[in-house]
Scaffold this motif. Structure first.
Motif, PDB file in Angstrom:
ATOM      1  N   SER A  39      18.452 -70.589  25.627  1.00  0.00           N
ATOM      2  CA  SER A  39      18.059 -69.217  25.320  1.00  0.00           C
ATOM      3  C   SER A  39      19.121 -68.231  25.786  1.00  0.00           C
ATOM      4  O   SER A  39      19.470 -67.280  25.070  1.00  0.00           O
ATOM      5  CB  SER A  39      16.713 -68.904  25.981  1.00  0.00           C
ATOM      6  OG  SER A  39      16.350 -67.556  25.770  1.00  0.00           O
ATOM      7  N   SER A  41      22.342 -68.744  26.208  1.00  0.00           N
ATOM      8  CA  SER A  41      23.528 -68.842  25.358  1.00  0.00           C
ATOM      9  C   SER A  41      23.324 -68.116  24.041  1.00  0.00           C
ATOM     10  O   SER A  41      24.269 -67.526  23.489  1.00  0.00           O
ATOM     11  CB  SER A  41      23.863 -70.318  25.110  1.00  0.00           C
ATOM     12  OG  SER A  41      24.237 -70.958  26.312  1.00  0.00           O
ATOM     13  N   GLU A  42      22.110 -68.137  23.531  1.00  0.00           N
ATOM     14  CA  GLU A  42      21.831 -67.431  22.274  1.00  0.00           C
ATOM     15  C   GLU A  42      21.841 -65.917  22.468  1.00  0.00           C
ATOM     16  O   GLU A  42      22.462 -65.182  21.707  1.00  0.00           O
ATOM     17  CB  GLU A  42      20.477 -67.879  21.710  1.00  0.00           C
ATOM     18  CG  GLU A  42      20.536 -69.189  20.949  1.00  0.00           C
ATOM     19  CD  GLU A  42      21.480 -69.096  19.761  1.00  0.00           C
ATOM     20  OE1 GLU A  42      21.206 -68.323  18.824  1.00  0.00           O
ATOM     21  OE2 GLU A  42      22.513 -69.796  19.795  1.00  0.00           O
ATOM     22  N   VAL A  43      21.164 -65.449  23.509  1.00  0.00           N
ATOM     23  CA  VAL A  43      21.080 -64.005  23.702  1.00  0.00           C
ATOM     24  C   VAL A  43      22.442 -63.426  24.084  1.00  0.00           C
ATOM     25  O   VAL A  43      22.734 -62.255  23.803  1.00  0.00           O
ATOM     26  CB  VAL A  43      19.998 -63.665  24.750  1.00  0.00           C
ATOM     27  CG1 VAL A  43      20.458 -63.973  26.159  1.00  0.00           C
ATOM     28  CG2 VAL A  43      19.573 -62.213  24.639  1.00  0.00           C
ATOM     29  N   ALA A  44      23.314 -64.242  24.697  1.00  0.00           N
ATOM     30  CA  ALA A  44      24.668 -63.796  25.018  1.00  0.00           C
ATOM     31  C   ALA A  44      25.574 -63.784  23.795  1.00  0.00           C
ATOM     32  O   ALA A  44      26.694 -63.282  23.868  1.00  0.00           O
ATOM     33  CB  ALA A  44      25.270 -64.699  26.095  1.00  0.00           C
ATOM     34  N   GLU A  45      25.080 -64.347  22.685  1.00  0.00           N
ATOM     35  CA  GLU A  45      25.835 -64.400  21.428  1.00  0.00           C
ATOM     36  C   GLU A  45      27.220 -65.015  21.642  1.00  0.00           C
ATOM     37  O   GLU A  45      28.249 -64.474  21.232  1.00  0.00           O
ATOM     38  CB  GLU A  45      25.932 -63.012  20.787  1.00  0.00           C
ATOM     39  CG  GLU A  45      24.582 -62.438  20.389  1.00  0.00           C
ATOM     40  CD  GLU A  45      24.692 -61.130  19.611  1.00  0.00           C
ATOM     41  OE1 GLU A  45      25.804 -60.573  19.504  1.00  0.00           O
ATOM     42  OE2 GLU A  45      23.645 -60.671  19.102  1.00  0.00           O
ATOM     43  N   GLN A  47      30.470 -67.070  21.193  1.00  0.00           N
ATOM     44  CA  GLN A  47      31.247 -67.318  19.982  1.00  0.00           C
ATOM     45  C   GLN A  47      32.068 -68.601  20.146  1.00  0.00           C
ATOM     46  O   GLN A  47      32.638 -68.854  21.221  1.00  0.00           O
ATOM     47  CB  GLN A  47      32.186 -66.144  19.707  1.00  0.00           C
ATOM     48  CG  GLN A  47      31.483 -64.800  19.605  1.00  0.00           C
ATOM     49  CD  GLN A  47      30.496 -64.730  18.451  1.00  0.00           C
ATOM     50  OE1 GLN A  47      30.854 -64.991  17.303  1.00  0.00           O
ATOM     51  NE2 GLN A  47      29.256 -64.379  18.751  1.00  0.00           N
ATOM     52  N   TRP A  50      35.314 -69.317  22.520  1.00  0.00           N
ATOM     53  CA  TRP A  50      35.349 -68.488  23.726  1.00  0.00           C
ATOM     54  C   TRP A  50      35.586 -69.355  24.962  1.00  0.00           C
ATOM     55  O   TRP A  50      35.130 -70.511  25.046  1.00  0.00           O
ATOM     56  CB  TRP A  50      34.027 -67.756  23.911  1.00  0.00           C
ATOM     57  CG  TRP A  50      33.977 -66.415  23.234  1.00  0.00           C
ATOM     58  CD1 TRP A  50      34.863 -65.909  22.335  1.00  0.00           C
ATOM     59  CD2 TRP A  50      32.955 -65.423  23.418  1.00  0.00           C
ATOM     60  NE1 TRP A  50      34.467 -64.646  21.945  1.00  0.00           N
ATOM     61  CE2 TRP A  50      33.306 -64.327  22.592  1.00  0.00           C
ATOM     62  CE3 TRP A  50      31.806 -65.353  24.184  1.00  0.00           C
ATOM     63  CZ2 TRP A  50      32.526 -63.173  22.530  1.00  0.00           C
ATOM     64  CZ3 TRP A  50      31.029 -64.213  24.122  1.00  0.00           C
ATOM     65  CH2 TRP A  50      31.388 -63.135  23.301  1.00  0.00           C
ATOM     66  N   ARG A  69      27.857 -74.916  21.446  1.00  0.00           N
ATOM     67  CA  ARG A  69      28.241 -73.829  20.536  1.00  0.00           C
ATOM     68  C   ARG A  69      29.764 -73.751  20.370  1.00  0.00           C
ATOM     69  O   ARG A  69      30.297 -72.745  19.968  1.00  0.00           O
ATOM     70  CB  ARG A  69      27.655 -72.513  21.053  1.00  0.00           C
ATOM     71  CG  ARG A  69      26.133 -72.476  20.875  1.00  0.00           C
ATOM     72  CD  ARG A  69      25.429 -71.556  21.853  1.00  0.00           C
ATOM     73  NE  ARG A  69      23.991 -71.527  21.569  1.00  0.00           N
ATOM     74  CZ  ARG A  69      23.120 -72.440  21.982  1.00  0.00           C
ATOM     75  NH1 ARG A  69      23.516 -73.473  22.701  1.00  0.00           N
ATOM     76  NH2 ARG A  69      21.832 -72.346  21.663  1.00  0.00           N
ATOM     77  N   CYS A  71      32.175 -73.623  22.486  1.00  0.00           N
ATOM     78  CA  CYS A  71      32.949 -72.843  23.432  1.00  0.00           C
ATOM     79  C   CYS A  71      33.769 -73.797  24.309  1.00  0.00           C
ATOM     80  O   CYS A  71      33.454 -74.978  24.445  1.00  0.00           O
ATOM     81  CB  CYS A  71      32.028 -72.002  24.310  1.00  0.00           C
ATOM     82  SG  CYS A  71      31.052 -70.773  23.402  1.00  0.00           S
ATOM     83  N   VAL A 269      21.790 -59.534  30.007  1.00  0.00           N
ATOM     84  CA  VAL A 269      23.086 -59.529  29.316  1.00  0.00           C
ATOM     85  C   VAL A 269      23.796 -58.224  29.650  1.00  0.00           C
ATOM     86  O   VAL A 269      23.222 -57.139  29.480  1.00  0.00           O
ATOM     87  CB  VAL A 269      22.930 -59.687  27.806  1.00  0.00           C
ATOM     88  CG1 VAL A 269      24.297 -59.628  27.121  1.00  0.00           C
ATOM     89  CG2 VAL A 269      22.230 -60.992  27.453  1.00  0.00           C
TER      90      VAL A 269
END
Length: 273
Positions: A39, A41-45, A47, A50, A69, A71, A269
């Motif tokens: 969760s 990692s998703e809310v931090a968006e 990329q 990165w 993701r 990274c 965040v």
């Protein structure tokens, strides 16, 4: 005549904390918390591509979520045994994560090294809160993301720590790690160095077969609980167990003969100035 209380010995406290988190096997508990890292990692968006740092990574929950993701991820922790578990988990998924031994209050990285710096239920336990926050800020590039998951004072974990504290008092003068689960403390620690702070209250649900099963699991694997019981004699252990079972029973939101305890945490965040 007035007396002044001496400041807590943070070096000694940190050494004791390190022994506490090395006790039991926190990786067993962390496995149940994996959804929090996903969760976050998703809310931090995050990329793909990165550079991402997971501070106080433990056995790598949030580091693994970030690596999924695509990274380039580094996880840092001061408990070598937990880093070994993280390496095992990353290898099982063939995720190229770099795990390094290091202190959240003295991160072994150059300034502005990371696009995102994360921590799930980790950095909040550093005894020198101001120094830990400064280190997260230092290693994050301008415009980068700092994302945290922190237990709140009024949630289940906060209540559990209060119960433990009645039986085994924490070191005098030490700021509660649960302050990281309040917007006020986050603004004190980060406010001047970030352009925004978004804090969302969420629940993680602890799911066990029964209150007794939960306590048995935490006594075996969760260092703070294990060490609290070790500090007490037989009568004290019995009293602490009774109070924790009572707390779990009162916190149970499940119907039927199972345990489901919502535990509030703050999902945060921030954008580095």
């Amino acid at each position: 005549m007035t007396t002044q209380s001496s400041a807590p010995d943070l070096t000694m406290i940190k050494a004791r904390q390190q022994r506490t988190w090395a006790a039991g096997d926190f990786a067993e508990v962390a496995t149940t918390l994996a959804i929090v890292g996903e969760s976050l990692s998703e809310v931090a968006e995050l990329q793909a591509g990165w550079q991402v740092l997971d501070v106080a990574t433990g056995s790598g929950n949030t580091a693994i979520a970030a690596a999924r993701r695509f990274c380039d991820v580094t996880g840092v922790d001061y408990v070598p045994a937990l880093l070994e578990r993280g390496l095992e988990r990353a290898a099982a998924e063939r995720l190229p994560i770099a795990f390094r031994e290091g202190d959240a209050e003295d991160l072994p990285f150059a300034a502005a090294s990371f696009d995102a710096t994360l921590s799930s239920f980790g950095v909040m336990f550093a005894p020198n809160q101001e120094l830990a926050a400064r280190e997260m800020l230092r290693v994050t590039r301008p415009g980068g993301v700092i994302a945290l998951a922190n237990w709140t004072p009024d949630g289940f974990i906060g209540e559990m720590f209060k119960v433990n504290g009645r039986h085994v008092p924490p070191p005098a003068g030490l700021k509660s790690p649960l302050l990281w689960g309040t917007a006020e403390r986050l603004h004190e620690l980060f406010g001047d160095e970030v352009t925004s702070i978004t804090a969302t209250r969420r629940n993680f649900v602890f799911r066990y077969r029964s209150p007794e099963h939960w306590l048995q699991f935490f006594r075996a694997y969760y260092g703070p609980t294990l060490k609290a019981f070790e500090a007490l004699d037989a009568a004290g252990q019995q009293a602490l167990a009774a109070d924790l079972i009572d707390l779990a029973t009162r916190s149970n939101a499940a119907t039927g003969n199972v345990l489901a305890m919502p535990a509030a945490y703050l999902e945060v965040v921030m954008v580095r100035r």
